[in-house]
Scaffold this active site. Sequence first.
Site, short mmCIF file in Angstrom:
data_model
loop_
_atom_site.label_atom_id
_atom_site.label_comp_id
_atom_site.label_asym_id
_atom_site.label_seq_id
_atom_site.Cartn_x
_atom_site.Cartn_y
_atom_site.Cartn_z
N HIS A 1 0.84 -0.96 -0.08
CA HIS A 1 0.08 -0.07 -0.01
C HIS A 1 0.89 1.29 -0.13
O HIS A 1 2.18 1.07 0.17
CB HIS A 1 -0.75 -0.12 1.10
CG HIS A 1 -2.05 -0.83 1.12
ND1 HIS A 1 -2.86 -0.77 0.10
CD2 HIS A 1 -2.69 -1.66 2.13
CE1 HIS A 1 -3.99 -1.47 0.33
NE2 HIS A 1 -3.74 -2.14 1.45
N CYS B 1 0.04 2.46 -5.71
CA CYS B 1 -0.54 3.75 -6.28
C CYS B 1 0.23 4.96 -6.12
O CYS B 1 1.18 4.80 -5.36
CB CYS B 1 -1.86 3.94 -5.59
SG CYS B 1 -3.19 2.61 -5.82
#
Length: 410
Positions: free
Chosen positions: A228, A271
Site C-alpha cells: 500500500h 498507487c
Amino acid sequence: MQTLRKNKTLLTEILSEECSFILQHVQQEEIVTNRDYNNLKIPNQSNEKTVINLLDKVMNKGNTKCCELVNLLQKPHIIKQCPRLEEIFNNHTFNPAPTVPIPCTDTSDLEKGVTSGDEVSLYEMTSVPRGLCLIINNEIFDKLGKRTGSNKDAVDLANIFSRMKFRVVMCKDKTAVEIPIVLKVFSELKQLSDLQQCGAKEWVGGQFTDLKDLPKHGDAFVCCILSHGIKEGVCGTDGTVVPTIDMLSPFNGTNCSILVEKPKLFFIQACRGKDVQPGVPVNKKPKVEGTDRELDTDDGQVQDYTLPLYSDYLVFMANVEQYISIRNVNTGSWFIQSLCGQFEKSCTRGKNIYEILTGVKAVVSKKIGDLRIKDANGDYGYEVVKQSPDSRDTLTKILIFPAETTHSSC
C-alpha cells in the site's frame, strides 16, 4: 569478447557441424552485414574455415557484437541444433563452479559505458545465477486493508525471475522501519543470520522455503516491492511511509560498490495518488480483455527523487503520478501480471528491457475495469478505471536477459 576468444577452438568444432544454420541466424540477427555474410560464404571453403572467419570478424567488430553473438548462441533453438554449446554456457567444460560468471567482455577492450565510436554497449549478463531478485511482499497491515491478491503477484514474480536464472528471495510484511533495514542487509550480504533475521525465504521447488546459505550478487539486481501507499510514498505494514529514495539508496555507487555499472531494477506495485484515471476515446477502439469487477487498489504516491549517485538504475512503477493502481483480489495486479507476461515472452526472444517495458505499458493501457467507489454521499457505485505504468531510468548500456539454455516451467 573473452568468451569467444577463450572458447574459440571448441566453438569452431561445434559450429562447423551446423555452419549454414549458424551463418543464417547470425545474418538474421544483424550481427554481421549482408556483405559480410556473402564474403563468408566462399565456395568450396571448409566449414571449419568459415566458422573461424566468422568468429574473427565478430571479434573485430568489438564487444557489443561479441555479446550479441554470445546471447544468440544461448537461445533455445540454437542450443537444440547445437547441443554441445551447453558445454560452454552451462560451464560443464570450462568452469565447474556454476556461480562464477563467464565474462562476455574484456575490461581492457571496453570503455566504461560507451565505446570510442559512441556505440552503446551491452550489460554483461553471464553470471550464474544472474543475480538476486528480492521481493518485499506487504499483504497484512495493522490498520490498512489486506492486500488480497498480492501473494499471487509474488509467486508469479518468483516463477519468472527464477526461470530467468535469478536467485529469488522474499521478505513478507515489513514495517516502514524494517523495509530500509531489509534493503541494507541485501545490499551488503554480510552474514546469513542477518537475512534470516529479516525472515527471508528463498523460492525453491515452487515454494518459499527457509534460506540455507548466503546469496551473492551477480550481474544484475532486481527488487520488487508490493505494498500500500499514500501520497508521500510506499507504506510499511504499520502505515508509515518509506520514500522511494530510501529504497534506492542502499544500492547506489557509494553504499554497494559491487553493483557499480550493473543494472539495478526496481518494480513497484503501489498507487501514486488517489484519483481514478479515466479512459479517453481513440479512433481505433482498443481491445478490452473483459470488464474486471474484482478490483482493489494500492493507494499511495511514490515520491519524486533525483539520482546524482544512481547510475544504472531502472524504476518501473504501476501508474503515473496522482492515480491509483489496480489489483485484482483473485488474479493479482494488472501491472505485475503484465510484467511477468512480458518477461515470459522475452525469455526466448532476446528482447531488450525497453521493449519489455513498452510491452507492459501497451498491455496495461488496454485494460479496463469497474472499480467500486464511495461517492460524497457515502453511496457506492462503479467507476471505469484505466492505468498507465510509468518508468524512469539511468541505464548506461543496453540490457538484454539472455534466452534460457534449458527449459523450466513458470
